[in-house]
Write a protein that holds these residues in place. Structure first.
Motif, PDB file in Angstrom:
ATOM      1  N   ALA A 508      25.297  39.162  44.472  1.00  0.00           N
ATOM      2  CA  ALA A 508      26.532  39.612  44.240  1.00  0.00           C
ATOM      3  C   ALA A 508      27.225  38.053  42.682  1.00  0.00           C
ATOM      4  N   ALA A 509      28.458  38.404  42.956  1.00  0.00           N
ATOM      5  CA  ALA A 509      29.447  37.676  41.779  1.00  0.00           C
ATOM      6  C   ALA A 509      30.130  38.300  41.863  1.00  0.00           C
ATOM      7  N   ASN A 510      30.818  37.230  41.319  1.00  0.00           N
ATOM      8  CA  ASN A 510      32.573  37.224  41.723  1.00  0.00           C
ATOM      9  C   ASN A 510      32.985  38.226  40.138  1.00  0.00           C
ATOM     10  N   LEU A 511      34.183  38.744  39.845  1.00  0.00           N
ATOM     11  CA  LEU A 511      34.407  39.616  39.021  1.00  0.00           C
ATOM     12  C   LEU A 511      36.044  39.429  38.941  1.00  0.00           C
ATOM     13  N   SER A 512      36.313  38.757  37.980  1.00  0.00           N
ATOM     14  CA  SER A 512      38.384  38.523  37.711  1.00  0.00           C
ATOM     15  C   SER A 512      38.382  39.487  36.753  1.00  0.00           C
ATOM     16  N   VAL A 513      39.342  39.570  37.005  1.00  0.00           N
ATOM     17  CA  VAL A 513      40.123  40.451  35.576  1.00  0.00           C
ATOM     18  C   VAL A 513      41.735  40.078  35.005  1.00  0.00           C
ATOM     19  N   TRP A 514      41.486  39.069  33.844  1.00  0.00           N
ATOM     20  CA  TRP A 514      43.298  39.005  33.485  1.00  0.00           C
ATOM     21  C   TRP A 514      43.588  39.747  32.138  1.00  0.00           C
ATOM     22  N   LEU A 515      45.200  40.155  32.667  1.00  0.00           N
ATOM     23  CA  LEU A 515      46.264  40.996  31.282  1.00  0.00           C
ATOM     24  C   LEU A 515      45.910  39.941  30.144  1.00  0.00           C
TER      25      LEU A 515
END
Length: 631
Positions: A508-515
């Motif tokens: 399991a893992a976090n997934l983060s996205v910024w524009l």
């Protein structure tokens, strides 16, 4: 200019509320009454109403249809009223502006020692939380609950009503943080204003109070939690609630504390969850404290699920989108595109649903953070049309009002709709070494030698904040891809989505996205660097609805999954000279859990996409990038 009398003397509740309203707008009798004055479609300040020394103020308790504190009697909610003196001296009947809140009797201080511990593995068991001690002093008497809205609306001929949410202040019951009693409490108050519920002079007495002075027509407004409750009341379909103006409302507690299956805190409150909020607002009667803690707060803790982060019946009951069919009240929605506490998706999801159902709707968005009401002119036109009943043509006004970058919030730009009607989805693809800054292109690397089919890797480390990663020249804790420099401004309007093909060397893992807008300057101007954000749990990649996933499959280390999810809605003009950047990383220090550093995520670049809502579509973006069109 149009002048309305407040009505003629009538037996109390001798006719339905609609009939009373009709009577209230008959021409005045020979001895003219003081009445509302309407000019330019708005209720105007009337000197006779503006003299606060003549206002009538009183409080009461309204009996509800629920018993949330288990004492075998219907709970009563505490209400205060401020109304023009003419409602007694001249028999005037007036419409009502109403705000309800769990905050009016104080809240617990912010003490992160009693929040959930962020040091938790994704998908792992959380450390037990140490609940807040009972630090909110119960106020035994509070005849004047709040002063909000009085100075604005009473001089214009409205009554202003406040009430305390169940289990707070002098209202009986238990707080439920999105439970049914938070919707039914204000419903009862509106029923009382229409003669359908009973009010009493004391919390446990039998002397009744009637709202003989009310037309029965009600408008609700408020900010944050106080903006959530008008929508909650509207979902009951209660007759008499004609209009609502929710400001930065939380429309789903799941979406407030989770993102696409991922445990995610609201901005500024790392480690908060729904049971923490219960502790924060529980200012009610001490004698029901033990009952409420055991039967409400502890049940929240048992069901909130900080292990999987998945949606459940517990969360579904606290999601107002599931009750949207009950809403008939004309809705003027207000939100900030840079609100990272109650994020703009909360207003957007409800607005889209109301539009589909034909409910009268306008939206006001600004570029700031949490809170921020529409201009008074817009609120006045809305309430004058739907609460007073004056045909002022507000329904023909623009459907969307957006404050452009750098503009005064009182001067929004009108648009036919939100998203902008000319916005079209444009797909971009990443390529190159994203530990430096790779390429983000409209076409993608479309040659035949395998370019664009490579991978990028991210080593998770929560100790690096997102702004640090965006500003870094090189980092193995993020992947960053950017367009060439824009030659023209680019207007984004709507919801950007990402599709990321990713694997992890952990289950399991976090997934983060910024524009982001590059170069990252660290400017204090709110629109200079960040465009929007989003988060997801790759374990929910196969979910039928990743926004509210019921189950997750977990990750097989080394096996790729495709995760597609929406970023937060936005409307922003990216200026010429900037580069639009896609940043992919794992743990977001200020929002997600903080697992042990070291998990490696591998992103398949050839199968990863960003879809941007560009006003003017592909042609506009290509022109801004000086990229030839396919024509």
């Amino acid at each position: 200019m149009r002048r309305y009398s407040g009505g003629v003397d009538q037996p109390r509740y001798a006719a339905p509320a609609a009939a009373l309203l009709a009577l209230s707008f008959l021409p005045p009798p020979a001895a003219a009454q003081t009445g509302l004055v309407i000019e330019d479609g708005q209720a105007q300040i009337v000197p006779a109403f503006a003299d606060s020394s003549t206002w009538v103020r009183h409080d009461l308790w309204v009996e509800t249809e629920f018993d949330s504190d288990g004492d075998g009697r219907p709970d009563r909610v505490h209400v205060d009223v401020t109304r023009p003196g003419q409602t007694d001296g001249e028999g005037l009947k007036v419409p009502v502006i109403y705000e309800t809140s769990p905050y009016y009797s104080g809240v617990a201080g912010i003490d992160f020692a009693h929040f959930w511990d962020l040091r938790q593995e994704v998908g792992g068991e959380p450390r037990p939380r140490d609940p807040f001690p009972p630090t909110i002093r119960h106020i035994e008497s509070q005849p004047r609950i709040s002063r909000s809205h009085m100075a604005t609306w009473v001089p214009r001929g409205f009554a202003v009503v406040h009430s305390q949410s169940p289990g707070t202040g002098q209202s009986q019951g238990c707080p439920t943080v999105g439970g049914a009693n938070e919707s039914l409490g204000p419903k009862a108050v509106i029923d009382w204003l229409n003669g359908r519920a009973r009010g009493f002079t004391t919390v446990d007495g039998n002397e009744e109070v009637e709202a003989y002075w009310a037309t029965g027509k009600v408008g609700m407004t408020g900010t944050s939690y106080n903006g959530t409750l008008p929508l909650a009341a509207a979902t009951t379909g209660v007759e008499g609630l004609e209009a609502i103006i929710p400001i930065a409302p939380n429309t789903s507690y799941y979406h407030y504390y989770r993102s696409n299956g991922l445990v995610r805190a609201p901005g500024g409150y790392p480690g908060e969850d729904i049971d923490v909020l219960f502790d924060f607002i529980f200012s009610g009667f001490p004698e029901v404290r033990d009952y409420c803690l055991t039967n409400v707060r502890d049940e929240m803790t048992a069901q909130l699920d900080r292990t999987t982060g998945d949606y459940s019946d517990f969360w579904a009951g606290r999601d107002y989108l599931n009750h949207i069919d009950g809403v008939r009240a004309a809705t003027l929605m207000s939100h900030g595109f840079n609100d990272w506490n109650v994020m703009p998706e909360h207003s957007h999801r409800i607005s889209m649903a109301l539009r589909e159902r034909g409910v009268p709707l306008q939206i006001y968005y600004h570029q700031g953070g949490h809170g921020g009401p529409p201009p008074l002119e817009r609120m006045n036109r809305w309430f004058t049309r739907y609460v007073v009943g004056v045909e002022n043509g507000v329904e023909d006004d623009a459907a969307a009002w957006i404050v452009r970058e750098g503009d005064d919030r009182e001067e929004p730009t009108p648009y036919p709709s939100y998203p902008h009607p000319e916005a079209e989805s444009v797909t971009l693809r990443p390529d190159g070494d994203g530990n430096w800054t790779g390429i983000l292109s409209v076409d993608g690397p479309a040659d035949d030698d395998g370019a664009g089919d490579g991978t990028g890797t991210v080593v998770d480390n929560f100790s690096f904040a997102g702004d640090q990663l965006a500003a870094a020249e090189w980092s193995n804790h993020r992947l960053l891809y950017a367009t060439p420099e824009l030659r023209e401004d680019v207007h984004l309007s709507g919801v950007a989505t990402v599709s990321v093909r990713v694997s992890a060397d952990a289950p399991a893992a976090n997934l983060s996205v910024w524009l982001v807008s590059l170069p990252w300057t660290g400017s204090e101007e709110i629109n200079d660097d960040l465009i929007t954000k989003g988060w997801a749990d790759p374990s929910n990649a196969a979910a039928e609805d990743i926004a509210s996933p019921r189950t997750g499959t977990g990750l097989t280390p080394g096996e790729f999954v495709e995760v597609e999810f929406a970023l937060q809605p936005d409307d922003q003009v990216i200026p010429a000279g900037s580069r639009i950047g896609l940043m992919i990383f794992s743990s977001d220090k200020d929002f997600t859990l903080h697992p042990d550093p070291g998990t490696t995520l591998t992103v398949d670049l050839g199968a990863t996409r960003l879809s941007l809502p560009v006003v003017g579509g592909s042609a506009a973006l290509r022109r801004a990038l000086s990229v030839p069109t396919s024509d």
